[in-house]
Each structure stands twice: as structure tokens, then as C-alpha cells.
Design an enzyme around this catalytic site. Structure first.
Site, PDB file in Angstrom:
ATOM      1  N   CYS A  65      32.073  13.214  28.843  1.00 38.77           N
ATOM      2  CA  CYS A  65      31.710  14.096  28.372  1.00 38.77           C
ATOM      3  C   CYS A  65      31.329  14.932  29.234  1.00 38.77           C
ATOM      4  O   CYS A  65      32.130  16.795  29.432  1.00 38.77           O
ATOM      5  CB  CYS A  65      30.240  14.603  27.241  1.00 38.77           C
ATOM      6  SG  CYS A  65      30.780  13.631  26.061  1.00 38.77           S
TER       7      CYS A  65
HETATM    8  N1  COA Z   1      23.737  12.628   6.495  1.00 36.88           N
HETATM    9  C1  COA Z   1      21.908  12.074   5.891  1.00 36.88           C
HETATM   10  N2  COA Z   1      20.820  11.597   6.452  1.00 36.88           N
HETATM   11  C2  COA Z   1      21.590  11.038   7.511  1.00 36.88           C
HETATM   12  C3  COA Z   1      22.021  11.027   8.455  1.00 36.88           C
HETATM   13  C4  COA Z   1      23.660  11.461   7.254  1.00 36.88           C
HETATM   14  N3  COA Z   1      24.984  11.496   7.702  1.00 36.88           N
HETATM   15  N4  COA Z   1      22.371  10.295  10.223  1.00 36.88           N
HETATM   16  C5  COA Z   1      21.192  10.317   9.373  1.00 36.88           C
HETATM   17  N5  COA Z   1      20.521  10.184   8.562  1.00 36.88           N
HETATM   18  C6  COA Z   1      18.559  10.106   8.325  1.00 36.88           C
HETATM   19  C7  COA Z   1      18.605   9.146   9.165  1.00 36.88           C
HETATM   20  O1  COA Z   1      18.760   8.174   8.223  1.00 36.88           O
HETATM   21  C8  COA Z   1      17.461   9.174   9.044  1.00 36.88           C
HETATM   22  O2  COA Z   1      16.369   9.289   7.865  1.00 36.88           O
HETATM   23  P1  COA Z   1      15.338   8.499   8.275  1.00 36.88           P
HETATM   24  O3  COA Z   1      13.845   9.705   8.782  1.00 36.88           O
HETATM   25  O4  COA Z   1      14.643   8.181   6.202  1.00 36.88           O
HETATM   26  O5  COA Z   1      15.066   7.450   8.778  1.00 36.88           O
HETATM   27  C9  COA Z   1      16.893  10.382   9.299  1.00 36.88           C
HETATM   28  O6  COA Z   1      18.351  11.351   8.756  1.00 36.88           O
HETATM   29  C10 COA Z   1      17.240  11.188  10.755  1.00 36.88           C
HETATM   30  O7  COA Z   1      18.241  10.036  11.981  1.00 36.88           O
HETATM   31  P2  COA Z   1      18.691  10.524  13.209  1.00 36.88           P
HETATM   32  O8  COA Z   1      19.325   9.683  13.164  1.00 36.88           O
HETATM   33  O9  COA Z   1      16.932  10.524  13.617  1.00 36.88           O
HETATM   34  O10 COA Z   1      18.446  11.953  13.304  1.00 36.88           O
HETATM   35  P3  COA Z   1      18.851  12.557  13.994  1.00 36.88           P
HETATM   36  O11 COA Z   1      17.433  14.548  13.937  1.00 36.88           O
HETATM   37  O12 COA Z   1      18.234  12.218  15.291  1.00 36.88           O
HETATM   38  O13 COA Z   1      20.408  14.080  14.803  1.00 36.88           O
HETATM   39  C11 COA Z   1      21.810  13.512  15.964  1.00 36.88           C
HETATM   40  C12 COA Z   1      21.605  13.095  15.374  1.00 36.88           C
HETATM   41  C13 COA Z   1      23.435  13.014  16.147  1.00 36.88           C
HETATM   42  C14 COA Z   1      22.869  14.598  15.176  1.00 36.88           C
HETATM   43  C15 COA Z   1      21.233  13.947  17.647  1.00 36.88           C
HETATM   44  O14 COA Z   1      20.289  12.814  17.726  1.00 36.88           O
HETATM   45  C16 COA Z   1      22.446  14.178  18.479  1.00 36.88           C
HETATM   46  O15 COA Z   1      22.987  15.090  18.595  1.00 36.88           O
HETATM   47  N6  COA Z   1      21.006  14.044  19.845  1.00 36.88           N
HETATM   48  C17 COA Z   1      21.812  14.492  20.937  1.00 36.88           C
HETATM   49  C18 COA Z   1      23.825  13.407  20.742  1.00 36.88           C
HETATM   50  C19 COA Z   1      24.377  13.633  21.584  1.00 36.88           C
HETATM   51  O16 COA Z   1      24.440  14.679  22.608  1.00 36.88           O
HETATM   52  N7  COA Z   1      25.167  12.984  22.152  1.00 36.88           N
HETATM   53  C20 COA Z   1      26.653  13.436  23.779  1.00 36.88           C
HETATM   54  C21 COA Z   1      27.269  12.457  22.814  1.00 36.88           C
HETATM   55  S1  COA Z   1      28.452  12.828  24.030  1.00 36.88           S
END
Ligand code: COA
Length: 372
Positions: A155
Site C-alpha cells: 500500500c
Molecule cells: N461482520 C460482523 N461481525 C464481524 C465481522 C463482520 N464482517 N468481522 C468480524 N466481526 C466480529 C468479530 O468476530 C469480533 O467479534 P467478537 O468481539 O465477538 O469476537 C468483532 O466483530 C470485532 O472483530 P475485530 O476483527 O477485532 O474488528 P476490528 O474492530 O479490529 O475491525 C478491521 C476490523 C479489519 C476493520 C480493523 O482491525 C482494521 O481496519 N485494522 C487496520 C487494518 C489495515 O489498515 N490494514 C491495512 C491493509 S493494507
């Protein structure tokens, strides 16, 4: 020699998928899977899949929709990946075609023609093929001279590309350098993975880098400096590669696609990037408050707000750190340049902006610009 970005361009695929459409398809896949494996799930030998939710996606990421090269293939619960026509070797490749549209816009904005370009860099996360380099194909399509090559720093690629272009121009190796970032992120996104199926979108961007003294465009941004940083991490990874076919134990499809530990990425990349920007501004004797705009890589809204907050020491306004990921999602290397392209017309002479891209590697790059 003073160097400037003299034009930018953006290609946006026509098709768009809302969170609601994406979730409907994902949940149909989940229902089919759970029904098909009902006995094994009841026996405890197969895990039941959980549905996704549009509300979660918006809340966790700030994403509402994403543009894609093919909507139908992605939304078909039996396919869940784009369907792309196989092209012959005599046709332009899809990524080059997308890049060409963005490149032509950047050239037009800068008042240049393809024939004046003597350095073409394609800087992006995923390459159309192993070789010949996409950049060499684009060079031919543009009627450009000089040299061309591809750069992959995930990225952060566009920022690395701008530094390479600025150095080529400063050293006299090029007079007119294009940095093009085509991204078909839907090609490497696992649409069956609930944790990440909503993250990415497709787009292509371009910027033109020239000596400031030869700039012709109406919007010219001097490159005051570039600064790059890398630090190894497995938290964003894709094991797709040319040795897959030779590996003793074949990898699953999921292991040849994007995977990440989103929480860890968030926690580790925010300090890395905010420190990089802070140190870069200090090295240029610029106070964070002197920055009119931050064009940040667009992966997660909360992450962007936190990075800007750490740099500024206060909450950023939406004008200071504009958001495009609500309708583009994460377009990898194109994201920060889309933010720049769509949010720079109101800058006036003397205004300073920071374009900052970051992602897998980890990798991060900061480009500090001043409007002329
Ligand atoms: N729909 C509903 N619930 C979901 C879900 C979905 N699609 N995906 C995950 N969940 C649930 C999980 O099971 C978890 O449930 P629990 O609390 O009961 O265990 C909860 O939502 C939180 O999941 P989590 O993965 O910790 O979410 P998050 O708040 O960290 O958000 C991202 C996920 C990926 C959006 C976030 O972590 C992010 O953007 N991080 C940075 C990533 C990034 O910048 N990457 C760069 C790539 S170039």
C-alpha cells in the site's frame, strides 16, 4: 534542483458494491455452507460460519461501498471473485489499461504529452504478471521514451514511487516521470473471509513528477521532501507467488490471498506512521499546524483520524484529513493519491500538504508538498 508534482489522474471503475449488497452475497454463502455441512456441524467436526453485517463494516472501518472491475462475479455466492476476460498477449493488459486512463489525465493536467515522458514507474501491490514489467507496456502505450519499471511496496508503493521519480529527475536521469498505481484489490481479496471481505476496492491513480522550473500545469506542488520507512511484519501477508506450484505441500486458496491481523496492524502502524510524519515535518522545519492537508492512505477511518490526531496533537477536521474510503474502500497504493487528486483544488500558494501511504511490509512513505 527543485522538483514538483505537476499533474494527477484517477481511474474509477464504473461498478460499485454497497456494504448491503456485499453482505447479502456473503450471508447467502454462509447459509449455503451451513446447510450443506449441517450434519458435520451438529457432530462438531465442521465449524458453522457466522454471518457478516453492514453495520459492523461501517462502524469498524468507515467503508460504505467500493468500486470494482467486476461486480457480478464477486456477488455470485457460488463464485465470490471477479470474473475477468482472459486477454490475448496482443491486447493491452487490464492493469495497464486502467493505469493508462489515470496517466493520460495526469499528463493533460500537467500540459504534457506521452512522448515527453522519459520515466514510467508502476508502483502498486499486485502485478498483472511476472514479466514483462507492466510499466514497460504502459511506456509503449503512452509513446514514452527513456526507461520504465515496476515497484512493489504494497500500500505504500505510490510514496516509494514518488521518491524514485523525484530522485531520477533530480539526478538528471529523467525530465518527466510518471508514477502510476493501478490496483485490482478484488483479485487478491478473500470474499469468503468474514474478517476482511469488505476491506478493498479497485482504482488506478497517476502523478507526474518534473523539475519545478519546467512546470506548466495550473496546480503545481513542489516536493519539499520524501521519507520512507520499512519494518518487517507478518501481520499483513499474501503467500501467492511463483513458487506455489513447486511447494511440497500445496497451499489452500485462502493462503494465496490477502490475510491480516487487523487489530495488530492498527496498533502497530499508527505509531510508526505518526512518528514518520512528525519526524519528516521536523526535519523540514515545519510545525504540524502549518500543514493544511493530510492525504493519508485510506484503510480504516479510525486509523486515519488517530494518525492525524497524533501528528497534530488535536482532532483533525475533515478538511485537514479528507476521507475517500467511504466510497472507495482501501484501494491499496492508490488510496492516498485518490485523496490528493480529489482534495487539492482549494489549496493556495504556500499551502503545505502531506501525502502519506502505508501498509504491508510494514512500509510507509511521506511526501511533503508545497503549492506554488
Ligand atoms: N461482520 C460482523 N461481525 C464481524 C465481522 C463482520 N464482517 N468481522 C468480524 N466481526 C466480529 C468479530 O468476530 C469480533 O467479534 P467478537 O468481539 O465477538 O469476537 C468483532 O466483530 C470485532 O472483530 P475485530 O476483527 O477485532 O474488528 P476490528 O474492530 O479490529 O475491525 C478491521 C476490523 C479489519 C476493520 C480493523 O482491525 C482494521 O481496519 N485494522 C487496520 C487494518 C489495515 O489498515 N490494514 C491495512 C491493509 S493494507
Amino acid at each position: 534542483m527543485r522538483i514538483a508534482i505537476t499533474g494527477s489522474g484517477l481511474f474509477t471503475p464504473e461498478a460499485s458494491i454497497s456494504n448491503e449488497d456485499l453482505v447479502e452475497s456473503f450471508n447467502a454463502y454462509v447459509a449455503n455452507h451451513n446447510q450443506e455441512h449441517a450434519e458435520a456441524i451438529a457432530a462438531g467436526t465442521v465449524a458453522a460460519l457466522s454471518p457478516s453485517s453492514a453495520e459492523f463494516i461501517l462502524k469498524a472501518s468507515g467503508i460504505r461501498a467500493r468500486h470494482v472491475v467486476d461486480r457480478d462475479g464477486i456477488l455470485d455466492p457460488a463464485r465470490m471473485r471477479p470474473q475477468i476476460r482472459t486477454r490475448s498477449n496482443d491486447e493491452p493488459s487490464l492493469m495497464v489499461e486502467m493505469g493508462l486512463t489515470a496517466a493520460r489525465q495526469a499528463l493533460e493536467a500537467a500540459g504534457r504529452t506521452g512522448a515527453e515522458v522519459d520515466c514510467v514507474l508502476i508502483a502498486c501491490s499486485n502485478m498483472q504478471r511476472a514479466y514483462p514489467a507492466m510499466a514497460v507496456e504502459l511506456q509503449q502505450q503512452l509513446g514514452a521514451g527513456g526507461f520504465a519499471y515496476d515497484i512493489n511496496v504494497a500500500c505504500a508503493s505510490a510514496a516509494f514511487g514518488v521518491q524514485a521519480a523525484a530522485e531520477a529527475v533530480a539526478q538528471g536521469n529523467a525530465r518527466c516521470a510518471l508514477v502510476v498505481s493501478p490496483e485490482i484489490c478484488s483479485g487478491h481479496l478473500n470474499f469468503r473471509d468474514r474478517d476482511s471481505h469488505f476491506i478493498f476496492g479497485d482504482a488506478a491513480t497517476a502523478v507526474l513528477v518534473e523539475p519545478l522550473e519546467q512546470a506548466r500545469g495550473s496546480r503545481v506542488d513542489e516536493v519539499l521532501g520524501t521519507r520512507l520507512k520499512t519494518q518487517f511484519s507478518n501481520n499483513i501477508r499474501n503467500n501467492f507467488g511463483f513458487l506455489n506450484r513447486a511447494e511440497a505441500t500445496p497451499r489452500s486458496e485462502a493462503d494465496r490471498l490477502f490475510v491480516q491481523e487487523g487489530r495488530k496492524v492498527f496498533k502497530e502502524v499508527v505509531p510508526l506512521v505518526s512518528e514518520l510524519i512528525g519526524e519528516h515535518l521536523a526535519a523540514l522545519s515545519l510545525a504540524p499546524d502549518a500543514v493544511r492537508r493530510f492525504w493519508l492512505h485510506q484503510a480504516n477511518l479510525g486509523m486515519n483520524q488517530l494518525i492525524a490526531k497524533r501528528v497534530l496533537g488535536r482532532e483533525p477536521s475533515i478538511e485537514e484529513a479528507p476521507v475517500i474510503l467511504d466510497r472507495y474502500a482501501n484501494t491499496s497504493s492508490a488510496g492516498s493519491v485518490i485523496a490528493y487528486h480529489l482534495h487539492n483544488t482549494d489549496l493556495v500558494a504556500g499551502d503545505v500538504g502531506v501525502l502519506c501511504a502505508f501498509g504491508a511490509g510494514y512500509s510507509a512513505g511521506s511526501v511533503v508538498l508545497r503549492r506554488q
